[in-house]
Enzyme design. Structure first.
Site, PDB file in Angstrom:
ATOM      1  N   ASP A   1      -1.399  -7.255   2.958  1.00 42.60           N
ATOM      2  CA  ASP A   1      -1.649  -6.201   4.147  1.00 42.60           C
ATOM      3  C   ASP A   1      -2.592  -5.222   3.721  1.00 42.60           C
ATOM      4  O   ASP A   1      -2.551  -4.663   2.502  1.00 42.60           O
ATOM      5  CB  ASP A   1      -0.533  -5.744   4.566  1.00 42.60           C
ATOM      6  CG  ASP A   1      -0.603  -5.108   5.894  1.00 42.60           C
ATOM      7  OD1 ASP A   1      -1.001  -5.236   6.800  1.00 42.60           O
ATOM      8  OD2 ASP A   1      -0.306  -3.683   5.802  1.00 42.60           O
TER       9      ASP A   1
ATOM     10  N   GLU B   1      -5.904  -9.266   3.788  1.00 46.33           N
ATOM     11  CA  GLU B   1      -6.214  -8.885   5.259  1.00 46.33           C
ATOM     12  C   GLU B   1      -7.151  -7.463   5.211  1.00 46.33           C
ATOM     13  O   GLU B   1      -6.762  -6.641   4.685  1.00 46.33           O
ATOM     14  CB  GLU B   1      -4.989  -8.530   6.197  1.00 46.33           C
ATOM     15  CG  GLU B   1      -5.080  -8.026   7.341  1.00 46.33           C
ATOM     16  CD  GLU B   1      -5.006  -6.617   7.749  1.00 46.33           C
ATOM     17  OE1 GLU B   1      -5.282  -5.974   8.641  1.00 46.33           O
ATOM     18  OE2 GLU B   1      -3.959  -6.019   6.922  1.00 46.33           O
TER      19      GLU B   1
ATOM     20  N   ASP C   1       0.641   5.335  -5.783  1.00 45.75           N
ATOM     21  CA  ASP C   1      -0.844   5.630  -6.786  1.00 45.75           C
ATOM     22  C   ASP C   1      -0.573   4.630  -7.726  1.00 45.75           C
ATOM     23  O   ASP C   1       0.420   4.611  -8.735  1.00 45.75           O
ATOM     24  CB  ASP C   1      -0.410   7.075  -7.484  1.00 45.75           C
ATOM     25  CG  ASP C   1      -1.681   7.298  -8.282  1.00 45.75           C
ATOM     26  OD1 ASP C   1      -2.471   6.309  -8.667  1.00 45.75           O
ATOM     27  OD2 ASP C   1      -1.642   8.392  -8.850  1.00 45.75           O
TER      28      ASP C   1
ATOM     29  N   HIS D   1      -7.208  -0.673   1.492  1.00 46.78           N
ATOM     30  CA  HIS D   1      -6.535   0.527   1.275  1.00 46.78           C
ATOM     31  C   HIS D   1      -5.782   0.863  -0.035  1.00 46.78           C
ATOM     32  O   HIS D   1      -5.184   1.809  -0.377  1.00 46.78           O
ATOM     33  CB  HIS D   1      -5.545   1.026   2.459  1.00 46.78           C
ATOM     34  CG  HIS D   1      -6.141   0.994   3.790  1.00 46.78           C
ATOM     35  ND1 HIS D   1      -7.033   2.159   4.099  1.00 46.78           N
ATOM     36  CD2 HIS D   1      -6.029   0.129   4.712  1.00 46.78           C
ATOM     37  CE1 HIS D   1      -7.599   1.963   5.293  1.00 46.78           C
ATOM     38  NE2 HIS D   1      -6.921   0.630   5.788  1.00 46.78           N
TER      39      HIS D   1
ATOM     40  N   ASN E   1       0.984  -1.357  -0.167  1.00 51.08           N
ATOM     41  CA  ASN E   1       0.018  -0.013   0.107  1.00 51.08           C
ATOM     42  C   ASN E   1       0.864   1.297   0.050  1.00 51.08           C
ATOM     43  O   ASN E   1       0.552   2.258  -0.525  1.00 51.08           O
ATOM     44  CB  ASN E   1      -1.040   0.003   1.104  1.00 51.08           C
ATOM     45  CG  ASN E   1      -1.686   1.289   1.254  1.00 51.08           C
ATOM     46  OD1 ASN E   1      -2.504   1.451   0.593  1.00 51.08           O
ATOM     47  ND2 ASN E   1      -1.308   2.068   2.431  1.00 51.08           N
TER      48      ASN E   1
ATOM     49  N   ASP F   1      -8.219   4.934   0.320  1.00 49.69           N
ATOM     50  CA  ASP F   1      -7.006   4.814  -0.442  1.00 49.69           C
ATOM     51  C   ASP F   1      -5.679   5.116   0.477  1.00 49.69           C
ATOM     52  O   ASP F   1      -4.855   4.428   0.357  1.00 49.69           O
ATOM     53  CB  ASP F   1      -6.798   5.547  -1.570  1.00 49.69           C
ATOM     54  CG  ASP F   1      -5.803   5.324  -2.493  1.00 49.69           C
ATOM     55  OD1 ASP F   1      -5.258   4.142  -2.461  1.00 49.69           O
ATOM     56  OD2 ASP F   1      -5.348   6.020  -3.552  1.00 49.69           O
TER      57      ASP F   1
ATOM     58  N   ASP G   1      -5.661  12.052  -8.143  1.00 48.34           N
ATOM     59  CA  ASP G   1      -6.681  11.720  -7.073  1.00 48.34           C
ATOM     60  C   ASP G   1      -6.411  10.449  -6.341  1.00 48.34           C
ATOM     61  O   ASP G   1      -5.794   9.405  -6.877  1.00 48.34           O
ATOM     62  CB  ASP G   1      -8.050  11.606  -7.755  1.00 48.34           C
ATOM     63  CG  ASP G   1      -9.274  12.106  -6.630  1.00 48.34           C
ATOM     64  OD1 ASP G   1      -8.910  11.951  -5.734  1.00 48.34           O
ATOM     65  OD2 ASP G   1     -10.274  12.586  -7.286  1.00 48.34           O
TER      66      ASP G   1
END
Length: 554
Positions: free
Chosen positions: A276, A311, A247, A280, A129, A239, A226
């Site tokens: 993980d 997860e 991104d 997000h 992430n 996010d 964005d």
């Protein structure tokens, strides 16, 4: 067809497929069992200790090892979720050390090689992430976003100076030549020019907006850059989680992380991934990435498909199954709703407990093939943000409910076998019961399942066994107060008439003789769980199992 009916329909087909084809005499495979091989406060240099205990864990029935996030992080004392460099597994002198908290690359290689020798799958904890601790600052445009609703922009675009340039001076171009810049991120939490911590959403330079001058007339921006639109709706848009948010609309970011996944399978040798915080980041990218690592596994000639579990800590079965459906390809999810259900049952007053409802609205109840069931993890142990209480008396019950039933892939928590450290340290609460439950799963928890979920405070079930793993088992548990005994008359098969069964956990004292109709009066002591098997069952002499904790501590 609703999502629940659709998954329940598929689940029935999966259950039917698990029945042994006795006519064809298909061998019954050993039950799969995962172990999370660390807890939040595991001391440094973990790999050598893990290597020592791996043979004993395999002997108990562990078939998959969830490894910690062993990529180089910002802080040697951190667990790796503060990730700096995916391609550094403790091999390069970066961020003040060569090794990670968990150990050096060659020590990791030894664990992966030993696991492969034993036939144990290695599941890498992949943090995809974000990235932390850039090497240099870069000037970029950003707006400040609301912490509670990330969709709300609080300021006009302004320049900030953030640590968004990664050139990896210790690794250079080894394995990957990509250098990360501000263009590869869409969020950060620190403006070094103002020494200000906030949620900054990165935007395009105002002069690139389609209607010049708009940024001076309204709050916010017309930036094409964005947040991702295919994430959870936490905080309006989930996010952003922490540090520098990747991104994945940027092709260079996508390709580098995909190549890393291929490398982990083909070169490092891992055979699975735990993703993980999947809520997000883009599920479209997750689907693309999973396709990539599974293809790498096929190219390498792996006997089994690369395993993937996501997860996502949320007590919402529908959202978890929606993620599984969107990324597809057999990806699983941790059954957070079951974990929360177990917690509530363990903490409830006796008059409020209803074990009959323990699997209601859970992933394993709706879609068994999608569920990785677990009792505790590093995220839910005391002191963590997602800390979830589980009364010690109920932990053997919870493990019996995940290890000895037909459905779901159970995951055992390291801390319940070896204890946890840190400010909320706990002894190994299940060190005496859990090894026995693991071995019982390996030896006896096979075949058709017959449930006796007919009382609030006492439930049971039987497993019939298969043609080549014929012994089966009978499980009964109770949560009643005092010394009240739990008892169930349960069917184990007319062909077992006259057999004498005993409790491998030793809590149900005495013996049970199966009657001529194939029933036995199986019992457990007050507030406990018992696992009954034929006293002459294969491997019965191996009980009780005592785990040697000193081997890990050496």
């Amino acid at each position: 067809m609703s999502w629940l009916k659709k998954f329940q329909h598929r689940s029935q087909r999966e259950q039917d497929g698990l029945q042994t084809d006795e006519g064809g005499r298909k061998p019954t495979p050993q039950n799969p069992t995962m172990l999370q091989s660390f807890e939040w406060h595991t001391p440094p240099h973990h790999y050598p200790r893990l290597l020592r205990i791996l043979p004993a864990l395999h002997d108990l029935g562990v078939t998959s090892l969830w490894l910690p996030p062993g990529c180089k992080g910002n802080n040697f004392e951190g667990n790796g979720y503060d990730i700096y460099d995916l391609w550094d597994l403790g091999e390069f002198d970066q961020k003040w050390r060569r090794e990670t908290k968990w150990g050096a690359r060659e020590e990791l290689d030894a664990v992966v090689a030993k696991a492969a020798e034993l036939g144990v799958r290695t599941v890498w904890d992949a943090v995809l992430n974000h990235k932390a601790a850039g090497d240099e600052r870069e000037e970029c445009w950003a707006v400040e976003a609301d912490q509670e609703d990330h969709r709300i922009e609080l300021t006009r675009p302004t320049k900030i100076n953030a640590w968004l340039h990664y050139n990896f001076p210790g690794r250079g171009d080894t394995y990957s030549s990509m250098k990360w810049h501000a263009d590869h991120f869409n969020g950060t939490d620190w403006d070094d020019s103002r020494q200000r911590k906030a949620l900054f959403k990165l935007v395009d330079a105002p002069e690139s907006y389609p209607r010049p001058g708009l940024q001076s007339q309204v709050k916010g921006s017309e930036s094409k850059k964005d947040w991702a639109d295919d994430v959870s709706d936490e905080h309006g848009n989930a996010d952003y989680l922490m540090f520098n948010n990747i991104d994945y609309r940027h092709p260079e970011a996508r390709e580098d992380v995909k190549r890393w996944g291929e490398w982990m399978v083909k070169d490092v040798g891992v055979t699975g991934f735990r993703l993980d915080a999947v809520q997000h980041y883009s599920w479209r990218f997750a689907r693309e990435w999973i396709e990539c690592v599974k293809a790498a596994g096929r190219e390498k000639g792996l006997e089994e498909d690369v395993f993937v579990v996501g997860e996502f800590w949320i007590d919402d079965c529908a959202k978890l199954l929606t993620w599984c459906e969107r990324v597809g390809q057999g990806a699983r999810t941790y059954d957070a709703p079951l974990l929360y259900s177990l917690s509530r049952a363990s903490m409830a007053k006796e008059k409020e407990v209803d074990l009959r409802r323990i699997f209601d609205n859970t992933v394993v109840g709706a879609s068994p093939a999608s569920a990785v069931t677990l009792v505790r993890s590093h995220d839910t142990q005391p002191g963590q943000a997602s800390a979830t209480p589980l009364s010690p008396f109920f932990r053997p019950h919870a493990y019996a409910l995940t290890l000895l039933r037909l459905h779901g892939l159970p995951c055992v928590f390291f801390g319940d076998l070896y204890g946890t450290a840190g400010p909320h340290a706990e002894p190994a609460s299940c060190w005496d019961r859990l090894p026995n439950l693991l071995l019982a799963r390996k030896l006896y928890a096979y075949g058709a399942q017959r449930d006796y979920f007919d009382e609030r405070t006492c439930v049971g079930w039987t497993r019939a066994g298969t043609w080549d793993r014929r012994d089966g088992c009978a499980v009964v548990m109770g949560v009643g107060g005092g010394a009240a005994e739990g008892k169930k008359r349960m069917f184990v098969g007319r062909e077992r008439a006259g057999e004498v069964w005993t409790d491998v956990l030793g809590w149900g004292e005495g013996e049970v003789r199966v009657d001529e109709m194939g029933f036995g009066g199986f019992r457990c002591a007050g507030g406990s769980v018992s696992v009954w098997v034929n006293r002459d069952a294969a491997g019965r002499e191996r009980f009780p199992v005592w785990l040697d904790l000193d081997v890990y501590r050496e």
